[in-house]
Design a protein around this motif. Structure first.
Motif, PDB file in Angstrom:
ATOM      1  N   PRO A  92       0.826  -1.210   0.000  1.00  0.00           N
ATOM      2  CA  PRO A  92       0.000   0.000   0.000  1.00  0.00           C
ATOM      3  C   PRO A  92       0.856   1.254   0.000  1.00  0.00           C
ATOM      4  CG  PRO A  92      -0.006  -1.049   2.160  1.00  0.00           C
ATOM      5  CD  PRO A  92       0.665  -1.989   1.226  1.00  0.00           C
ATOM      6  N   PRO A  93       0.352   2.341  -0.572  1.00  0.00           N
ATOM      7  CA  PRO A  93       1.148   3.575  -0.622  1.00  0.00           C
ATOM      8  C   PRO A  93       1.479   4.086   0.772  1.00  0.00           C
ATOM      9  CG  PRO A  93      -1.144   3.992  -1.223  1.00  0.00           C
ATOM     10  CD  PRO A  93      -0.984   2.508  -1.173  1.00  0.00           C
ATOM     11  N   VAL A  94       2.699   4.589   0.922  1.00  0.00           N
ATOM     12  CA  VAL A  94       3.143   5.128   2.205  1.00  0.00           C
ATOM     13  C   VAL A  94       2.568   6.531   2.385  1.00  0.00           C
ATOM     14  CG1 VAL A  94       5.149   5.841   3.553  1.00  0.00           C
ATOM     15  CG2 VAL A  94       5.271   3.792   2.121  1.00  0.00           C
ATOM     16  N   ARG A  95       2.025   6.822   3.585  1.00  0.00           N
ATOM     17  CA  ARG A  95       1.517   8.163   3.855  1.00  0.00           C
ATOM     18  C   ARG A  95       2.685   9.116   3.993  1.00  0.00           C
ATOM     19  NH1 ARG A  95       1.055  11.783   7.745  1.00  0.00           N
ATOM     20  NH2 ARG A  95      -0.798  13.106   7.883  1.00  0.00           N
ATOM     21  N   LEU A  96       2.713  10.147   3.193  1.00  0.00           N
ATOM     22  CA  LEU A  96       3.814  11.095   3.232  1.00  0.00           C
ATOM     23  C   LEU A  96       3.721  11.964   4.484  1.00  0.00           C
ATOM     24  CD1 LEU A  96       4.030  12.296  -0.473  1.00  0.00           C
ATOM     25  CD2 LEU A  96       5.498  10.655   0.698  1.00  0.00           C
ATOM     26  N   ILE A  97       4.861  12.179   5.121  1.00  0.00           N
ATOM     27  CA  ILE A  97       4.956  13.081   6.267  1.00  0.00           C
ATOM     28  C   ILE A  97       5.126  14.494   5.729  1.00  0.00           C
ATOM     29  CG2 ILE A  97       6.233  13.660   8.359  1.00  0.00           C
ATOM     30  CD1 ILE A  97       7.307  10.741   8.317  1.00  0.00           C
ATOM     31  N   ARG A  98       4.181  15.357   6.057  1.00  0.00           N
ATOM     32  CA  ARG A  98       4.178  16.719   5.525  1.00  0.00           C
ATOM     33  C   ARG A  98       5.043  17.609   6.427  1.00  0.00           C
ATOM     34  NH1 ARG A  98       0.298  17.688   1.814  1.00  0.00           N
ATOM     35  NH2 ARG A  98      -0.021  19.863   2.446  1.00  0.00           N
ATOM     36  N   VAL A  99       6.083  18.188   5.842  1.00  0.00           N
ATOM     37  CA  VAL A  99       7.093  18.913   6.607  1.00  0.00           C
ATOM     38  C   VAL A  99       7.153  20.380   6.191  1.00  0.00           C
ATOM     39  CG1 VAL A  99       9.596  19.120   7.033  1.00  0.00           C
ATOM     40  CG2 VAL A  99       8.496  16.873   7.068  1.00  0.00           C
ATOM     41  N   LEU A 130      18.893  24.345  24.151  1.00  0.00           N
ATOM     42  CA  LEU A 130      18.234  23.051  24.259  1.00  0.00           C
ATOM     43  C   LEU A 130      17.192  23.060  25.370  1.00  0.00           C
ATOM     44  CD1 LEU A 130      17.794  20.037  23.824  1.00  0.00           C
ATOM     45  CD2 LEU A 130      19.865  19.601  25.155  1.00  0.00           C
ATOM     46  N   ARG A 131      17.581  23.543  26.535  1.00  0.00           N
ATOM     47  CA  ARG A 131      16.647  23.577  27.666  1.00  0.00           C
ATOM     48  C   ARG A 131      15.405  24.406  27.333  1.00  0.00           C
ATOM     49  NH1 ARG A 131      17.739  22.046  32.727  1.00  0.00           N
ATOM     50  NH2 ARG A 131      19.792  21.175  33.191  1.00  0.00           N
ATOM     51  N   ARG A 132      15.617  25.589  26.786  1.00  0.00           N
ATOM     52  CA  ARG A 132      14.484  26.459  26.471  1.00  0.00           C
ATOM     53  C   ARG A 132      13.598  25.847  25.387  1.00  0.00           C
ATOM     54  NH1 ARG A 132      16.987  31.623  24.608  1.00  0.00           N
ATOM     55  NH2 ARG A 132      14.835  32.248  24.218  1.00  0.00           N
ATOM     56  N   ALA A 133      14.224  25.240  24.378  1.00  0.00           N
ATOM     57  CA  ALA A 133      13.450  24.640  23.292  1.00  0.00           C
ATOM     58  C   ALA A 133      12.536  23.536  23.812  1.00  0.00           C
ATOM     59  CB  ALA A 133      14.382  24.086  22.220  1.00  0.00           C
ATOM     60  N   MET A 134      13.053  22.685  24.682  1.00  0.00           N
ATOM     61  CA  MET A 134      12.240  21.590  25.194  1.00  0.00           C
ATOM     62  C   MET A 134      11.157  22.112  26.138  1.00  0.00           C
ATOM     63  SD  MET A 134      13.749  19.468  23.360  1.00  0.00           S
ATOM     64  CE  MET A 134      12.932  17.917  23.728  1.00  0.00           C
ATOM     65  N   GLU A 135      11.483  23.141  26.909  1.00  0.00           N
ATOM     66  CA  GLU A 135      10.479  23.741  27.790  1.00  0.00           C
ATOM     67  C   GLU A 135       9.353  24.384  26.991  1.00  0.00           C
ATOM     68  OE1 GLU A 135      12.660  26.498  30.153  1.00  0.00           O
ATOM     69  OE2 GLU A 135      13.603  24.957  31.399  1.00  0.00           O
ATOM     70  N   TYR A 136       9.688  24.912  25.802  1.00  0.00           N
ATOM     71  CA  TYR A 136       8.699  25.617  24.990  1.00  0.00           C
ATOM     72  C   TYR A 136       7.964  24.704  24.020  1.00  0.00           C
ATOM     73  CZ  TYR A 136      10.297  30.238  26.552  1.00  0.00           C
ATOM     74  OH  TYR A 136      10.595  31.357  27.292  1.00  0.00           O
ATOM     75  N   GLY A 137       8.195  23.411  24.093  1.00  0.00           N
ATOM     76  CA  GLY A 137       7.380  22.492  23.311  1.00  0.00           C
ATOM     77  C   GLY A 137       8.044  21.787  22.161  1.00  0.00           C
ATOM     78  N   ALA A 138       9.373  21.903  21.990  1.00  0.00           N
ATOM     79  CA  ALA A 138      10.048  21.182  20.913  1.00  0.00           C
ATOM     80  C   ALA A 138      10.074  19.684  21.214  1.00  0.00           C
ATOM     81  CB  ALA A 138      11.470  21.704  20.727  1.00  0.00           C
ATOM     82  N   ASP A 139      10.011  18.888  20.165  1.00  0.00           N
ATOM     83  CA  ASP A 139      10.051  17.432  20.310  1.00  0.00           C
ATOM     84  C   ASP A 139      11.433  16.872  20.007  1.00  0.00           C
ATOM     85  OD1 ASP A 139       7.045  16.767  20.640  1.00  0.00           O
ATOM     86  OD2 ASP A 139       7.108  18.120  18.915  1.00  0.00           O
ATOM     87  N   VAL A 151      12.478  13.031  12.204  1.00  0.00           N
ATOM     88  CA  VAL A 151      11.135  13.395  11.734  1.00  0.00           C
ATOM     89  C   VAL A 151      10.172  12.237  11.967  1.00  0.00           C
ATOM     90  CG1 VAL A 151       9.759  13.881   9.670  1.00  0.00           C
ATOM     91  CG2 VAL A 151      11.910  15.103  10.062  1.00  0.00           C
ATOM     92  N   ARG A 152      10.602  11.031  11.643  1.00  0.00           N
ATOM     93  CA  ARG A 152       9.737   9.862  11.822  1.00  0.00           C
ATOM     94  C   ARG A 152       9.518   9.561  13.303  1.00  0.00           C
ATOM     95  NH1 ARG A 152      13.720   7.971   7.925  1.00  0.00           N
ATOM     96  NH2 ARG A 152      12.848   8.218   5.819  1.00  0.00           N
ATOM     97  N   ARG A 153      10.560   9.702  14.094  1.00  0.00           N
ATOM     98  CA  ARG A 153      10.456   9.338  15.511  1.00  0.00           C
ATOM     99  C   ARG A 153       9.553  10.284  16.299  1.00  0.00           C
ATOM    100  NH1 ARG A 153      16.418   8.587  17.695  1.00  0.00           N
ATOM    101  NH2 ARG A 153      15.240   8.213  19.639  1.00  0.00           N
ATOM    102  N   VAL A 154       9.610  11.579  15.988  1.00  0.00           N
ATOM    103  CA  VAL A 154       8.741  12.501  16.738  1.00  0.00           C
ATOM    104  C   VAL A 154       7.269  12.239  16.434  1.00  0.00           C
ATOM    105  CG1 VAL A 154      10.491  14.307  16.981  1.00  0.00           C
ATOM    106  CG2 VAL A 154       8.931  14.360  15.005  1.00  0.00           C
ATOM    107  N   LEU A 155       6.978  11.771  15.209  1.00  0.00           N
ATOM    108  CA  LEU A 155       5.597  11.437  14.883  1.00  0.00           C
ATOM    109  C   LEU A 155       5.116  10.223  15.669  1.00  0.00           C
ATOM    110  CD1 LEU A 155       4.982  11.958  11.065  1.00  0.00           C
ATOM    111  CD2 LEU A 155       3.983  13.178  12.981  1.00  0.00           C
ATOM    112  N   ARG A 156       6.064   9.396  16.105  1.00  0.00           N
ATOM    113  CA  ARG A 156       5.709   8.245  16.940  1.00  0.00           C
ATOM    114  C   ARG A 156       5.625   8.625  18.417  1.00  0.00           C
ATOM    115  NH1 ARG A 156       9.701   5.435  13.591  1.00  0.00           N
ATOM    116  NH2 ARG A 156      11.167   5.416  15.345  1.00  0.00           N
ATOM    117  N   GLY A 157       5.834   9.922  18.707  1.00  0.00           N
ATOM    118  CA  GLY A 157       5.730  10.377  20.082  1.00  0.00           C
ATOM    119  C   GLY A 157       7.031  10.381  20.851  1.00  0.00           C
TER     120      GLY A 157
END
Length: 212
Positions: free
Chosen positions: A8-15, A101-110, A126-132
């Protein structure tokens, strides 16, 4: 790089790519475009254009530089988290500073990666952050733990940023709607916290540590 497979076609990750240097932005877009499951659907050069572009193009992941006109990547990450909480945020920067790094993670970066990381590592993030998952450069993670927390308050950071161009206390006070006495107090505290001798040195130290 990922290999095409039957099925089946792979769902493209929109970046979305947010990077003010066009050559770097285009290089990242080209590299990510070689991946079978990633589609760079939007590119912007300013931090204050990120949310609108992410909404317009229905993106899954936003790759943000830190130093951009309009708003920093860290500020844009915070705005994205508030406006579009489903969008994952990957910070990709030249400035591998523990404070960033600290500020980025505190402000919501994955995720937080430096630009000299291999392209395959970026695509994997990119793939791993979509997996949470959270993805952090291991060297930076260790440095952030060793560095400790940012000692500056948000107001002290505001005053230091305003002082960075050589503005005097009265100009800073007008720009930030504070009294001159309050500005002096914030500068004095920031100088003390950074272990500096004057405001110029405090600005330099705070920038080197990624606190500004």
């Amino acid at each position: 790089m990922s290999d095409a497979k039957d099925g089946p076609p792979v769902r493209l990750i929109r970046v979305l790519l947010a990077e003010d240097q066009s050559m770097v932005r285009e290089a990242l877009a080209t590299l990510l475009g070689l991946e079978d499951d990633i589609d760079v659907v939007a590119q912007v050069a300013r931090g204050d254009e990120v949310v609108a572009a992410a909404r317009e193009h229905d993106v899954d992941v936003a790759l943000l530089d830190i130093e951009m006109p309009g708003a920093t990547g860290i500020d844009a990450a915070c705005q994205l988290r508030a406006a579009l909480p489903g969008v994952k945020v990957v910070i990709v920067t030249t400035f591998g500073r523990p404070g960033y790094l600290r500020r980025a993670m505190e402000y919501g970066a994955d995720a937080f990666l430096v630009k000299d990381a291999p392209a395959a590592q970026l695509a994997d993030a990119v793939r791993r952050v979509l997996r949470g998952e959270k993805v952090i450069d291991p060297t930076l993670a260790a440095a952030a733990l060793a560095e400790g927390a940012d000692p500056l308050t948000s107001r002290e950071r505001d005053v230091l940023r305003a002082a960075a161009d050589g503005s005097v206390n009265s100009e800073i006070a007008r720009a930030l709607h504070l009294s001159e006495g309050t500005v002096r107090n914030y500068l004095s505290t920031a100088i003390q916290k950074t272990g500096s001798r004057n405001r110029s040195e405090a600005v330099r130290v705070a920038r080197e540590k990624g606190w500004l």
